[in-house]
Scaffold this motif. Structure first.
Motif, PDB file in Angstrom:
ATOM      1  N   SER A  88      -2.866  58.818 -10.132  1.00  0.00           N
ATOM      2  CA  SER A  88      -1.626  58.216 -10.651  1.00  0.00           C
ATOM      3  C   SER A  88      -1.931  57.018 -11.547  1.00  0.00           C
ATOM      4  CB  SER A  88      -0.703  57.817  -9.494  1.00  0.00           C
ATOM      5  OG  SER A  88      -1.198  56.686  -8.823  1.00  0.00           O
ATOM      6  N   GLN A  89      -2.989  56.301 -11.217  1.00  0.00           N
ATOM      7  CA  GLN A  89      -3.359  55.149 -12.046  1.00  0.00           C
ATOM      8  C   GLN A  89      -3.949  55.609 -13.380  1.00  0.00           C
ATOM      9  OE1 GLN A  89      -2.670  52.023 -11.663  1.00  0.00           O
ATOM     10  NE2 GLN A  89      -1.923  51.993  -9.567  1.00  0.00           N
ATOM     11  N   LEU A  90      -4.665  56.735 -13.348  1.00  0.00           N
ATOM     12  CA  LEU A  90      -5.166  57.304 -14.603  1.00  0.00           C
ATOM     13  C   LEU A  90      -3.979  57.645 -15.518  1.00  0.00           C
ATOM     14  CD1 LEU A  90      -8.006  59.687 -13.301  1.00  0.00           C
ATOM     15  CD2 LEU A  90      -8.335  57.701 -14.785  1.00  0.00           C
ATOM     16  N   PHE A  91      -2.977  58.302 -14.938  1.00  0.00           N
ATOM     17  CA  PHE A  91      -1.795  58.652 -15.732  1.00  0.00           C
ATOM     18  C   PHE A  91      -1.076  57.402 -16.226  1.00  0.00           C
ATOM     19  CE2 PHE A  91      -1.539  62.818 -13.213  1.00  0.00           C
ATOM     20  CZ  PHE A  91      -2.200  63.505 -14.215  1.00  0.00           C
ATOM     21  N   ARG A  92      -1.027  56.402 -15.378  1.00  0.00           N
ATOM     22  CA  ARG A  92      -0.324  55.173 -15.740  1.00  0.00           C
ATOM     23  C   ARG A  92      -0.983  54.537 -16.959  1.00  0.00           C
ATOM     24  NH1 ARG A  92      -1.284  50.123 -12.910  1.00  0.00           N
ATOM     25  NH2 ARG A  92      -0.035  48.535 -13.947  1.00  0.00           N
ATOM     26  N   GLY A  93      -2.306  54.411 -16.903  1.00  0.00           N
ATOM     27  CA  GLY A  93      -3.021  53.801 -18.022  1.00  0.00           C
ATOM     28  C   GLY A  93      -2.905  54.647 -19.283  1.00  0.00           C
ATOM     29  N   PHE A  94      -3.031  55.948 -19.099  1.00  0.00           N
ATOM     30  CA  PHE A  94      -2.982  56.876 -20.229  1.00  0.00           C
ATOM     31  C   PHE A  94      -1.623  56.779 -20.940  1.00  0.00           C
ATOM     32  CE2 PHE A  94      -2.313  61.002 -22.225  1.00  0.00           C
ATOM     33  CZ  PHE A  94      -3.527  61.247 -22.837  1.00  0.00           C
ATOM     34  N   VAL A 108      -6.188  58.198 -30.951  1.00  0.00           N
ATOM     35  CA  VAL A 108      -5.196  57.805 -29.940  1.00  0.00           C
ATOM     36  C   VAL A 108      -5.606  58.320 -28.563  1.00  0.00           C
ATOM     37  CG1 VAL A 108      -2.812  58.126 -29.173  1.00  0.00           C
ATOM     38  CG2 VAL A 108      -3.292  57.653 -31.590  1.00  0.00           C
ATOM     39  N   PHE A 109      -6.040  59.551 -28.505  1.00  0.00           N
ATOM     40  CA  PHE A 109      -6.500  60.112 -27.238  1.00  0.00           C
ATOM     41  C   PHE A 109      -7.678  59.308 -26.673  1.00  0.00           C
ATOM     42  CE2 PHE A 109      -4.156  64.173 -27.574  1.00  0.00           C
ATOM     43  CZ  PHE A 109      -3.843  64.331 -26.240  1.00  0.00           C
ATOM     44  N   ALA A 110      -8.611  58.982 -27.551  1.00  0.00           N
ATOM     45  CA  ALA A 110      -9.791  58.247 -27.088  1.00  0.00           C
ATOM     46  C   ALA A 110      -9.387  56.903 -26.487  1.00  0.00           C
ATOM     47  CB  ALA A 110     -10.771  58.053 -28.241  1.00  0.00           C
ATOM     48  N   ASP A 111      -8.486  56.212 -27.194  1.00  0.00           N
ATOM     49  CA  ASP A 111      -7.987  54.931 -26.663  1.00  0.00           C
ATOM     50  C   ASP A 111      -7.300  55.133 -25.308  1.00  0.00           C
ATOM     51  OD1 ASP A 111      -8.861  53.619 -28.860  1.00  0.00           O
ATOM     52  OD2 ASP A 111      -6.894  53.399 -29.825  1.00  0.00           O
ATOM     53  N   ALA A 112      -6.465  56.170 -25.260  1.00  0.00           N
ATOM     54  CA  ALA A 112      -5.660  56.392 -24.055  1.00  0.00           C
ATOM     55  C   ALA A 112      -6.529  56.731 -22.848  1.00  0.00           C
ATOM     56  CB  ALA A 112      -4.635  57.495 -24.307  1.00  0.00           C
ATOM     57  N   ILE A 113      -7.548  57.546 -23.085  1.00  0.00           N
ATOM     58  CA  ILE A 113      -8.419  57.908 -21.945  1.00  0.00           C
ATOM     59  C   ILE A 113      -9.191  56.670 -21.472  1.00  0.00           C
ATOM     60  CG2 ILE A 113     -10.280  59.423 -21.136  1.00  0.00           C
ATOM     61  CD1 ILE A 113      -9.435  61.441 -23.289  1.00  0.00           C
ATOM     62  N   GLU A 114      -9.609  55.857 -22.420  1.00  0.00           N
ATOM     63  CA  GLU A 114     -10.283  54.612 -22.025  1.00  0.00           C
ATOM     64  C   GLU A 114      -9.359  53.707 -21.213  1.00  0.00           C
ATOM     65  OE1 GLU A 114     -11.854  52.860 -25.584  1.00  0.00           O
ATOM     66  OE2 GLU A 114     -13.812  53.818 -25.317  1.00  0.00           O
ATOM     67  N   LYS A 115      -8.152  53.610 -21.701  1.00  0.00           N
ATOM     68  CA  LYS A 115      -7.167  52.781 -21.002  1.00  0.00           C
ATOM     69  C   LYS A 115      -6.921  53.322 -19.582  1.00  0.00           C
ATOM     70  CE  LYS A 115      -4.049  49.539 -20.822  1.00  0.00           C
ATOM     71  NZ  LYS A 115      -4.497  48.145 -20.778  1.00  0.00           N
ATOM     72  N   ALA A 139     -15.352  61.408 -19.298  1.00  0.00           N
ATOM     73  CA  ALA A 139     -14.419  61.933 -20.296  1.00  0.00           C
ATOM     74  C   ALA A 139     -14.130  60.869 -21.355  1.00  0.00           C
ATOM     75  CB  ALA A 139     -13.124  62.371 -19.614  1.00  0.00           C
ATOM     76  N   ALA A 140     -13.989  59.637 -20.918  1.00  0.00           N
ATOM     77  CA  ALA A 140     -13.675  58.553 -21.854  1.00  0.00           C
ATOM     78  C   ALA A 140     -14.833  58.301 -22.827  1.00  0.00           C
ATOM     79  CB  ALA A 140     -13.345  57.270 -21.080  1.00  0.00           C
ATOM     80  N   VAL A 141     -16.045  58.343 -22.277  1.00  0.00           N
ATOM     81  CA  VAL A 141     -17.225  58.095 -23.111  1.00  0.00           C
ATOM     82  C   VAL A 141     -17.340  59.166 -24.201  1.00  0.00           C
ATOM     83  CG1 VAL A 141     -19.748  58.157 -23.090  1.00  0.00           C
ATOM     84  CG2 VAL A 141     -18.515  56.833 -21.355  1.00  0.00           C
ATOM     85  N   LYS A 142     -17.171  60.414 -23.772  1.00  0.00           N
ATOM     86  CA  LYS A 142     -17.292  61.512 -24.729  1.00  0.00           C
ATOM     87  C   LYS A 142     -16.164  61.421 -25.767  1.00  0.00           C
ATOM     88  CE  LYS A 142     -19.483  65.067 -26.178  1.00  0.00           C
ATOM     89  NZ  LYS A 142     -20.921  64.943 -26.540  1.00  0.00           N
ATOM     90  N   ALA A 143     -14.967  61.116 -25.320  1.00  0.00           N
ATOM     91  CA  ALA A 143     -13.818  61.022 -26.228  1.00  0.00           C
ATOM     92  C   ALA A 143     -14.064  59.946 -27.280  1.00  0.00           C
ATOM     93  CB  ALA A 143     -12.551  60.713 -25.437  1.00  0.00           C
ATOM     94  N   ARG A 144     -14.598  58.824 -26.846  1.00  0.00           N
ATOM     95  CA  ARG A 144     -14.879  57.732 -27.767  1.00  0.00           C
ATOM     96  C   ARG A 144     -15.936  58.156 -28.794  1.00  0.00           C
ATOM     97  NH1 ARG A 144     -12.328  54.715 -30.111  1.00  0.00           N
ATOM     98  NH2 ARG A 144     -11.294  54.020 -28.223  1.00  0.00           N
ATOM     99  N   GLN A 145     -16.950  58.838 -28.283  1.00  0.00           N
ATOM    100  CA  GLN A 145     -18.037  59.279 -29.162  1.00  0.00           C
ATOM    101  C   GLN A 145     -17.511  60.231 -30.240  1.00  0.00           C
ATOM    102  OE1 GLN A 145     -21.110  61.502 -27.077  1.00  0.00           O
ATOM    103  NE2 GLN A 145     -21.863  62.252 -29.050  1.00  0.00           N
ATOM    104  N   LEU A 146     -16.691  61.197 -29.820  1.00  0.00           N
ATOM    105  CA  LEU A 146     -16.153  62.176 -30.773  1.00  0.00           C
ATOM    106  C   LEU A 146     -15.256  61.478 -31.799  1.00  0.00           C
ATOM    107  CD1 LEU A 146     -15.354  65.013 -28.232  1.00  0.00           C
ATOM    108  CD2 LEU A 146     -17.034  65.153 -30.094  1.00  0.00           C
ATOM    109  N   ALA A 147     -14.461  60.531 -31.325  1.00  0.00           N
ATOM    110  CA  ALA A 147     -13.564  59.820 -32.231  1.00  0.00           C
ATOM    111  C   ALA A 147     -14.381  59.041 -33.263  1.00  0.00           C
ATOM    112  CB  ALA A 147     -12.655  58.876 -31.447  1.00  0.00           C
ATOM    113  N   ASP A 148     -15.436  58.391 -32.782  1.00  0.00           N
ATOM    114  CA  ASP A 148     -16.284  57.604 -33.681  1.00  0.00           C
ATOM    115  C   ASP A 148     -17.000  58.495 -34.697  1.00  0.00           C
ATOM    116  OD1 ASP A 148     -15.472  55.392 -32.379  1.00  0.00           O
ATOM    117  OD2 ASP A 148     -17.337  55.047 -31.261  1.00  0.00           O
TER     118      ASP A 148
END
Lengths: 557, 291
Positions: A88-94, A108-115, A139-148
């Motif tokens: 639930s906290q993952l969803f909240r941050g996302f 946006v996805f990369a930011d959201a997953i990190e959040k 998941a957040a690390v990979k998302a950030r990498q792909l976004a970058d």
């Protein structure tokens, strides 16, 4: 190539994620490190996400803001168990990160997953690696990498992120030795992967298939409504009734009864509550369920609906209804006179409930290891306790987070969660409460005193495993202490006795024994006599706990 | 010209735990408290011994305390006043019984010759008050001044009592709601305190060992924070009990280890308290010594 998605697609993905998790919940339950009969990570996460899915499913044309609100508040309120709270906290941050967007692209996805990951880590006091948190972080690390790297194709993005997170999940046994010994990956992490995979399937527009492969073993038997609503429902009649028990109905009977229901249907909920059993089953032959139930007593509140004729959303409502029924408080509602300080305890078993009430608990939330109450159950309880300050005794380590979450959501009362991990800790906590002292002092004393309580609980193993270097066979009895398995064997008294021996050290002067629903008073008394002979200098207190599944709960303090 | 000092008598009731024999030695008069046992009246230490009392109590008899009759109070006063000029009368705590209130009313007919002390003491601390009064009278203080002194001194005492069982407490009912809330099937040993007015819940213990530790910590805290330090010259330490003297002696030894150098007096708790808390109780008390 798809570069962005809107709220409508996101809603679909969320629902598909929820359904995919639900379809695998039994399998995820079985990933529990401890082979206890009530491992329930899958159930907890499913109930958490379903609480939000129900709201999402009822939205006609969702916009981003209202969708985010539905996902966030629905899952926060429905959160139960540690992994449910973290989810639930993952969803909240996302959702916090995306709620002001119209469309979501990769940055946006990369930011959201990190959040999401950042928020979830904050919610846990001592974050542990090798858990759902680590998988989410992957998941957040990979998302950030792909976004970058400038990836623009969401299809590739999702696929890569899921692939990488899966790899992280596979590594969880390397990070947590208990997982490795038990030969499982982290159950919460697996639950998260189910959500992500389900969502990805929906993104791809896949005909969502909920059938379960052989290799997944005893997986979900629950028929889920399809997102497009055109598949056939396997079991057509939703059947509910209450058995007014006229004969003994112990855990064995309950299991037999459940097994029978499983042979004729699914979506089974059987809740025993003093002298009634609430039953919910989806079956093609309700008559069979009724005939079987008549062996245990008279029936009341019968309700049979033809689900094939009804709208698919009904399933979600039912989920909610049966979940609430299962966790619902059994207290009769009467307006409570106002007081300064009130107590809520999570408890299971009529004996233990009585002990808590006698010690001044105002409201009992039925639940425990077998059924973790949700944050919403806590909120409802808090609402009913008419006091300025409310102490909550979660009495289970898997419920503390949900209680903390409730504490943060309440504004009109002061909520104090005493982090009691076991029933005996809860009992000690409230015994040490002194009405005349300020709440802060009481809080401090209670928190301090629970540290002096060692607890052991005896149950049976539901599968073979190795844990704490102890080999456990299905059907063995296990004595589980505060930090791990203390004893294993083929006899309840022997296992209980050896467990206690492991717990005892200098200065312990009181041994409390709470015997469960499946132990007779004579057996318990014989056990007490044996303990008394072994520890003549200790006070021994034997009480009927009436708890299911756990033969003995024993504390030494 | 110095006024000739008056002859002041000290009178208390049997709640002080002072026996009739002891009273004679001390030169104090003790009014026996009446008890109704199965509707028959007995007088503490006159027609009712401790042993007989506990035997009846544990046998489930209906034991009720009652106030001394006005007649018995006035008769005693009148008798004492034939020998003395004034009386300091120290009845049990007004928080626990109406007998103090009655005595004050009765004393109005004695032209100030009887000074009723309302200092909310009971048992060993009431006993100490009587001893203090005797000391002050010996120093030539008159009854009104002694009353005044004792009433100002009233909060300089503290009692903690650990009960063996909740049974008698529940049965009795002379207890504040906070204490009454401890109704449970668990075997708890409540620790009560008498701080001036009332018998009240202080804490709950699960074993006798825990209960003793709670009492020792509480009394030490009182000594240090209220009575100017745990100093044998400054404080009287007392142990009281219901029925079980051996346990009390053992507790006194344990206390002596915690508070070396203290003189510890051991006394039975008065029966009026005992009938509410039952046998097997253990108490520790302290009073500030008067200079």
């Amino acid at each position: 190539m798809t570069n962005t998605i809107d709220a409508k697609i996101l809603a679909k993905m969320f629902l598909a994620g929820a359904k995919n998790l639900e379809s695998k919940k039994e399998w995820i339950n079985d990933l529990n490190v401890f082979p206890v009969p009530d491992g329930d990570t899958g159930t907890n996460m499913t109930l958490t996400i379903m609480s939000a899915a129900k709201d999402v499913a009822s939205m006609e044309e969702p916009d981003m803001r209202s969708l985010c609100k539905a996902i966030s508040s629905g899952s926060l309120r429905g959160a139960r168990g540690n992994s449910g709270v973290i989810l639930s906290q993952l969803f909240r941050g996302f959702t916090k990160s995306i709620r002001d967007k119209q469309e979501l692209d990769i940055p946006v996805f990369a930011d959201a997953i990190e959040k999401a990951v950042e928020t979830a880590y904050k919610a846990v006091m001592k974050p542990k690696e090798g858990t759902i948190l680590t998988v989410a972080k992957g998941a957040a690390v990979k998302a950030r990498q792909l976004a970058d790297e400038g990836c623009e194709d969401l299809g590739i993005f999702f696929e890569e992120v899921i692939k990488y997170a899966d790899e992280v999940l596979e590594k969880t046994p390397e990070m947590l030795p208990v997982l490795k010994q038990a030969g499982v990956v982290d159950s919460g992490g697996q639950g998260l992967m189910q959500v992500l995979k389900g969502a990805y399937d929906a993104f791809q527009g896949k005909e969502i298939d909920f059938s379960i492969s052989e290799s997944e073993g005893k997986a979900a038997t629950k028929a889920s409504a399809q997102s497009n609503g055109d598949t056939e429902i396997k079991y057509g009649y939703c059947t509910e009734f209450i058995i007014l028990l006229s004969r003994n109905f112990n855990i064995k009977h309950e299991m037999d009864f459940k097994d029978y229901l499983e042979s004729i249907g699914d979506s089974i909920v059987v809740v025993t509550d003093d002298d009634v059993v609430k039953v919910h089953v989806h079956t093609n032959d309700p008559g069979l369920a009724i005939q079987k139930a008549l062996k245990y007593g008279a029936l009341s509140n019968l309700k049979i609906d033809n689900m094939r004729l009804e709208h698919q959303e009904r399933l979600f409502k039912e989920e909610k209804a049966s979940a609430q029924k299962a966790a619902g408080p059994k207290e009769k509602e009467a307006p409570m006179p106002h007081k300064e300080v009130g107590f809520i305890a999570v408890s299971v078993g009529e004996g233990i409930n009585e002990i808590f009430k006698g010690l001044g608990v105002d409201y009992i939330i039925e639940g425990g290891q077998t059924m973790n109450p949700s944050t919403e159950d806590m909120l409802n309880a808090i609402e009913k306790v008419n006091a300025d300050t409310v102490f909550i005794l979660p009495n289970n380590k898997n419920i503390i987070l949900a209680a903390n979450q409730a504490q943060m959501m309440v504004e009109d009362k002061k909520i104090i969660v005493i982090p009691t991990k076991t029933v005996p800790q809860g009992i000690t906590a409230i015994i040490n409460y002194v009405p005349d002292m300020p709440v802060e002092e009481n809080e401090e004393t209670m928190k301090q005193e629970i540290g002096n309580v060692k607890t052991g609980q005896v149950t049976y193993a539901v599968r073979d495993t190795v844990i704490d270097d102890k080999e456990i066979k299905q059907g063995d009895y296990m004595g589980i202490g505060d930090t791990g398995i203390l004893s294993v064997g083929g006899q309840v008294p022997e296992v209980s006795f050896n467990m206690l021996k492991e717990m005892m050290d200098e200065g312990r002067e009181l041994i409390s024994i709470y015997y469960g629903a499946d132990v007779s008073a004579d057996e318990a008394e014989a056990f007490r006599a044996r303990i008394e002979a072994e520890y003549p200098s200790c006070d021994i207190e034997l009480q009927y706990g009436g708890q299911p599944i756990y033969y003995y709960i024993i504390s030494a303090e | 010209m110095e006024k000739l000092s008056k002859k002041v008598a000290v009178v208390t009731d049997s709640n002080s735990g002072i026996t009739q024999n002891e009273a004679k030695e001390l030169g104090i008069r003790v009014l026996p408290m009446p008890f109704m046992i199965n509707e028959e009246t007995f007088f503490e230490d006159i027609t009712l011994t401790q042993e007989a009392f506990y035997e009846r109590l544990e046998g489930g008899a209906d034991v009720v305390t009652s106030q001394p009759s006005p007649e018995s109070v006035m008769n005693l006063w009148k008798e004492v006043l034939t020998e003395y000029d004034e009386i300091v009368y120290i009845p049990m705590s007004s928080g626990l019984s109406g007998s103090c209130q009655s005595a004050m009313m009765l004393s109005e007919d004695f032209d100030g010759k009887v000074q009723v002390v309302n200092n909310q003491r009971i048992s060993v601390t009431q006993r100490q008050s009587a001893m203090d009064a005797k000391l002050l009278a010996g120093r030539g203080m008159d009854a009104a001044a002694i009353k005044d002194f004792l009433e100002k001194d009233k909060f300089n005492s503290s009692i903690y009592i650990m009960l063996d069982t909740l049974y008698y407490l529940k049965k009795g009912g002379r207890i504040t709601p906070a204490a009454a809330a401890i109704g449970t099937i668990l075997k708890l040993k409540p620790v009560l305190q008498i701080q001036g007015e009332k018998l009240d819940a202080f804490a709950k213990a699960r074993t006798a060992g825990q209960g003793k530790t709670i009492m020792i910590n509480a009394i030490r805290n009182d000594m240090e924070n209220r009575f100017g330090g745990a100093d044998a010259d400054n404080i009287w330490l007392e142990v009281a009990y219901t029925k079980n003297l051996d346990v009390a002696k053992q507790f006194a030894e344990e206390l002596l280890k915690e508070f070396p150098g203290f003189d510890i007096v051991i006394n039975p708790l008065s029966l009026s308290v005992a009938c509410h808390i039952g046998p097997g109780s253990l108490a520790v008390a302290c009073c500030k010594k008067i200079r």
